[in-house]
Enzyme design. Structure first.
Site, short mmCIF file in Angstrom:
data_model
loop_
_atom_site.label_atom_id
_atom_site.label_comp_id
_atom_site.label_asym_id
_atom_site.label_seq_id
_atom_site.Cartn_x
_atom_site.Cartn_y
_atom_site.Cartn_z
N ASP A 1 -0.99 -6.17 -0.06
CA ASP A 1 -1.35 -5.51 1.20
C ASP A 1 -2.86 -5.32 1.31
O ASP A 1 -3.50 -4.87 0.36
CB ASP A 1 -0.72 -4.11 1.25
CG ASP A 1 0.55 -4.07 2.09
OD1 ASP A 1 0.72 -4.96 2.95
OD2 ASP A 1 1.36 -3.16 1.88
N ASP B 1 0.84 -1.20 0.00
CA ASP B 1 0.00 0.00 0.00
C ASP B 1 0.88 1.25 0.00
O ASP B 1 0.37 2.38 -0.04
CB ASP B 1 -1.03 -0.01 1.15
CG ASP B 1 -0.39 -0.08 2.52
OD1 ASP B 1 0.85 -0.17 2.62
OD2 ASP B 1 -1.16 -0.03 3.52
N SER B 2 2.22 1.06 -0.02
CA SER B 2 3.13 2.18 -0.28
C SER B 2 2.87 2.75 -1.67
O SER B 2 3.39 3.83 -2.01
CB SER B 2 4.59 1.74 -0.14
OG SER B 2 4.83 0.58 -0.90
N LYS C 1 -1.19 -9.38 3.12
CA LYS C 1 -0.40 -8.92 4.27
C LYS C 1 -1.25 -7.95 5.09
O LYS C 1 -1.92 -7.08 4.53
CB LYS C 1 0.90 -8.25 3.81
CG LYS C 1 1.70 -7.65 4.98
CD LYS C 1 3.15 -7.34 4.59
CE LYS C 1 3.33 -6.03 3.88
NZ LYS C 1 2.90 -4.81 4.63
N GLU D 1 -1.22 -5.46 8.79
CA GLU D 1 -0.37 -4.82 9.80
C GLU D 1 -0.97 -5.02 11.19
O GLU D 1 -2.16 -4.76 11.39
CB GLU D 1 -0.25 -3.32 9.52
CG GLU D 1 0.47 -3.02 8.22
CD GLU D 1 0.64 -1.52 7.96
OE1 GLU D 1 0.29 -0.69 8.84
OE2 GLU D 1 1.12 -1.17 6.87
N GLU E 1 9.45 -4.03 10.46
CA GLU E 1 9.82 -2.73 9.89
C GLU E 1 10.40 -1.81 10.95
O GLU E 1 9.78 -1.58 12.00
CB GLU E 1 8.59 -2.08 9.21
CG GLU E 1 8.94 -0.73 8.60
CD GLU E 1 7.94 -0.20 7.58
OE1 GLU E 1 6.97 -0.92 7.24
OE2 GLU E 1 8.13 0.94 7.12
O1 KIV Z 1 3.60 -1.09 1.63
C1 KIV Z 1 4.79 -1.46 1.64
O2 KIV Z 1 5.56 -1.20 0.70
C2 KIV Z 1 5.27 -2.23 2.79
C3 KIV Z 1 6.74 -2.46 2.88
C4 KIV Z 1 7.42 -1.23 3.34
C5 KIV Z 1 7.07 -3.63 3.73
O3 KIV Z 1 4.50 -2.63 3.60
#
Ligand code: KIV
Length: 271
Positions: free
Chosen positions: A90, A51-52, A120, A122, A189
């Site tokens: 994510d 989600d980056s 994934k 969090e 992280e």
């Molecule tokens: O969203 C992302 O790119 C991440 C990484 C920084 C692990 O969660």
């Protein structure tokens, strides 16, 4: 390579075998078809549709605004490009916290609509109900502890996490909870290297570090950061392998100059 000459696909089991064999796991983000193809060809084990994308693709300050539809779109683009890597997607903020039924529904949408291979999430003990419910549908789950960017408004800063004992103990306990729940790997992280080492040695599933030192079972970076496209972001943990900001800007300037001077296109570039 398999007997048919095709790359052997990476699975969640491959990653667990790699940990057992002491082989480091490589993971990078990708959000689009063209770069995902290059990342897969480069031989990375795991591609994270992170989600980056909110930061690097959409120019937002945080990952909070990302929606399920955004993530599914990016994951669909990546999936079309990838032959070998395991694709982890994510789950965006607001699609899994506090309600395991909604979490399952969101994860099923990601898997059905994007053809990604895993999701994934969090967080630790607070979201274990959602993780367990997603796992009942046979969807592999990667955890994410330490700096969890979706909680930025709780932390207030992107600084190193778990430097104090209380937070470090919670992180160790959360890692065990995620392992027991059935996660196949955990991203760590921005935590102290000694803590990441301790966690990596205390659980049997792989840890993938970002700003968490060399003793994790694997490493992940945001692709646009390591390629030097996003140069306004320079944390200490980041190693840049290219300076694409300069190279792309120079190429664009050269193109503009060639068009303006009528050098481009020449006869060979015309029909
Ligand atoms: O969203 C992302 O790119 C991440 C990484 C920084 C692990 O969660």
């Amino acid at each position: 390579m398999s007997v048919h000459g095709q790359a052997k696909k990476v699975t969640t089991h491959t990653l667990q075998e790699m940990k057992r064999a002491g082989e480091k796991i490589t993971m990078l983000t990708a959000y689009d078809y063209s770069l995902a193809k290059l990342v897969d060809r480069g031989g990375v084990d795991v591609i994270l549709v992170g989600d980056s994308a909110s930061n690097v693709m959409a120019g937002r300050d945080t990952t909070v605004p990302m929606s399920l539809d955004h993530m599914i779109y990016h994951a669909q683009c990546v999936e079309r490009a990838v032959d070998r890597a395991l694709i982890v997607v994510d789950m965006p903020f607001g699609t899994y916290q506090g309600n395991s039924a909604i979490a399952l529904e969101s994860a099923i949408r990601i898997m059905k609509e994007s053809s990604g291979h895993a999701v994934k999430l969090e967080g630790g003990s607070e979201i274990v109900g959602s993780i367990e419910r997603i796992l009942t549908a046979g969807i592999p789950v990667m955890g994410h502890l330490g700096l969890t960017p979706q909680s930025i408004y709780k932390f207030g800063t992107y600084t190193v996490r778990a430097k104090e004992n209380d937070e470090a103990e919670k992180l160790i306990s959360d890692a065990k909870i995620l392992e027991e729940a059935g996660c196949f790997a955990i991203v760590l992280e921005k935590i102290p290297a000694h803590l990441a080492k301790q966690v990596s040695e205390s659980i049997s599933i792989p840890t993938i570090g970002i700003g968490a030192g060399a003793e994790c079972d694997g490493q992940v970076l945001v692709l646009h950061d390591m390629l030097g496209i996003t140069t306004d972001f320079s944390p200490r943990f980041l190693r840049r392998y290219l300076d694409l900001e300069t190279q792309i800007t120079n190429a664009v300037q050269q193109y503009c100059s060639d068009v303006r001077s009528k050098d481009f296109p020449n006869d060979e570039e015309s029909y």
